[in-house]
Design a protein around this motif. Structure first.
Motif, short mmCIF file in Angstrom:
data_model
loop_
_atom_site.label_atom_id
_atom_site.label_comp_id
_atom_site.label_asym_id
_atom_site.label_seq_id
_atom_site.Cartn_x
_atom_site.Cartn_y
_atom_site.Cartn_z
N VAL A 70 0.74 -1.80 0.35
CA VAL A 70 0.08 0.11 -0.01
C VAL A 70 0.71 1.38 0.05
O VAL A 70 0.79 2.53 -0.29
CB VAL A 70 -0.74 0.10 1.21
CG1 VAL A 70 -2.04 -1.30 1.31
CG2 VAL A 70 0.14 0.15 2.74
N LYS A 71 2.02 0.99 0.62
CA LYS A 71 3.05 2.25 0.37
C LYS A 71 3.07 2.85 -1.11
O LYS A 71 2.28 2.72 -2.00
CB LYS A 71 4.30 1.80 0.91
CG LYS A 71 4.76 1.53 1.50
CD LYS A 71 7.08 1.27 1.86
CE LYS A 71 6.59 0.79 2.76
NZ LYS A 71 8.41 -0.09 3.02
N GLY A 72 3.22 4.55 -0.85
CA GLY A 72 2.18 5.92 -1.77
C GLY A 72 1.52 5.70 -2.60
O GLY A 72 0.52 6.31 -3.34
N ARG A 73 0.60 4.75 -1.55
CA ARG A 73 -0.83 4.49 -2.48
C ARG A 73 -1.72 5.01 -0.77
O ARG A 73 -3.34 6.00 -1.15
CB ARG A 73 -1.23 3.84 -2.95
CG ARG A 73 -1.09 2.90 -3.88
CD ARG A 73 -1.73 1.68 -4.99
NE ARG A 73 -1.61 0.53 -4.22
CZ ARG A 73 -2.35 -0.26 -3.15
NH1 ARG A 73 -3.96 -0.11 -3.93
NH2 ARG A 73 -2.43 -1.36 -2.84
N PHE A 74 -1.69 4.17 0.02
CA PHE A 74 -3.04 4.39 1.18
C PHE A 74 -2.19 6.16 2.16
O PHE A 74 -0.59 5.94 2.37
CB PHE A 74 -2.34 3.42 1.57
CG PHE A 74 -3.90 2.58 1.26
CD1 PHE A 74 -3.96 2.54 -0.24
CD2 PHE A 74 -4.28 1.60 2.31
CE1 PHE A 74 -4.68 1.51 -0.24
CE2 PHE A 74 -5.20 0.53 1.51
CZ PHE A 74 -5.31 0.62 0.42
N THR A 75 -2.68 6.46 3.12
CA THR A 75 -1.86 7.65 3.91
C THR A 75 -2.96 7.49 5.43
O THR A 75 -4.05 7.51 5.46
CB THR A 75 -1.88 8.81 3.41
OG1 THR A 75 -1.29 9.34 2.43
CG2 THR A 75 -1.67 10.30 4.80
N ILE A 76 -2.04 6.94 5.82
CA ILE A 76 -2.99 6.75 7.93
C ILE A 76 -2.34 7.96 7.88
O ILE A 76 -1.43 8.91 8.01
CB ILE A 76 -2.21 5.38 8.63
CG1 ILE A 76 -3.23 5.41 10.37
CG2 ILE A 76 -1.01 5.87 8.50
CD1 ILE A 76 -2.56 4.64 9.90
N SER A 77 -3.00 8.68 9.16
CA SER A 77 -3.22 9.70 10.17
C SER A 77 -4.01 9.39 11.77
O SER A 77 -4.92 9.30 11.40
CB SER A 77 -3.35 11.34 9.69
OG SER A 77 -4.89 11.07 8.45
N VAL A 101 -8.57 7.73 14.49
CA VAL A 101 -7.43 6.93 12.89
C VAL A 101 -8.15 7.30 11.77
O VAL A 101 -9.10 6.75 12.11
CB VAL A 101 -6.60 6.19 13.45
CG1 VAL A 101 -7.50 5.55 13.55
CG2 VAL A 101 -5.49 6.06 12.40
N TYR A 102 -7.39 7.68 10.67
CA TYR A 102 -7.74 8.02 9.21
C TYR A 102 -6.76 7.07 8.43
O TYR A 102 -5.72 6.41 8.65
CB TYR A 102 -8.06 8.98 9.07
CG TYR A 102 -9.02 10.15 9.88
CD1 TYR A 102 -8.05 11.15 11.00
CD2 TYR A 102 -10.27 10.14 10.44
CE1 TYR A 102 -8.41 11.96 11.79
CE2 TYR A 102 -10.47 11.24 10.95
CZ TYR A 102 -10.00 11.63 11.57
OH TYR A 102 -10.77 13.07 12.63
N LEU A 103 -7.58 6.71 7.64
CA LEU A 103 -7.02 5.70 6.44
C LEU A 103 -7.55 6.67 4.79
O LEU A 103 -8.56 5.66 4.76
CB LEU A 103 -6.69 4.64 6.73
CG LEU A 103 -6.03 3.66 5.47
CD1 LEU A 103 -4.76 3.70 5.89
CD2 LEU A 103 -6.37 2.10 5.83
N GLN A 104 -6.13 7.62 4.89
CA GLN A 104 -7.37 7.93 3.04
C GLN A 104 -6.77 6.62 1.77
O GLN A 104 -5.11 6.54 2.26
CB GLN A 104 -6.48 9.40 3.02
CG GLN A 104 -6.89 9.47 1.53
CD GLN A 104 -8.26 10.07 1.26
OE1 GLN A 104 -8.93 10.29 2.11
NE2 GLN A 104 -8.70 9.12 0.21
N MET A 105 -7.22 6.04 1.51
CA MET A 105 -6.74 5.00 0.52
C MET A 105 -7.36 5.17 -0.58
O MET A 105 -8.39 5.93 -1.16
CB MET A 105 -7.68 3.42 0.91
CG MET A 105 -7.54 3.22 1.88
SD MET A 105 -8.41 1.50 2.27
CE MET A 105 -9.89 1.89 2.18
#
Length: 119
Positions: free
Chosen positions: A62-69, A77-81
């Motif tokens: 998922v590196k480069g596609r998903f962002t956790i914050s 906590v959030y996961l932008q996919m």
């Protein structure tokens, strides 16, 4: 303590979704937070984690596609996919290491939210 996840759904390949998870209850502190996923017939796997200081870690897939914050003020906590692929289809679970007013740190899990990516 409860973790409530939301934001899953059905999306076409290449699309985006944003998952959210909020912790509630008698929380004293939250250490790491993260997202895991489990596809049908497969073992649960780690997707991404974020420490209390903001350090992040991602699965190679998922590196480069998903962002956790995370938002510490909201215990969330959030996961932008982004650029979702059919192989991202799974039930996504949020998890957090939480210390309560009456106990040491313990792993808590949310109920899971379904993400389905169509080709």
């Amino acid at each position: 303590v409860q973790l409530q996840a939301s934001g899953g759904g059905l999306v076409q390949a290449g699309g985006s979704l944003r998952l959210s998870c909020a912790a509630s209850g008698s929380i004293f502190s939250i250490n790491a937070m993260g997202w895991h996923r489990q596809a049908p017939g497969k073992q649960r796997e780690l997707v991404a984690t974020v420490t209390s200081g903001g350090g992040t870690n991602y699965a190679d897939s998922v590196k480069g596609r998903f962002t956790i914050s995370r938002d510490n003020a909201k215990n969330a906590v959030y996961l932008q996919m982004n650029s979702l692929k059919p192989e991202d289809t799974a039930v996504y679970y949020c998890a957090a290491i939480i210390a309560t007013m009456t106990s040491y740190e313990y792993d808590y899990w949310g109920q899971g939210t379904q993400v389905t990516v169509s080709s």
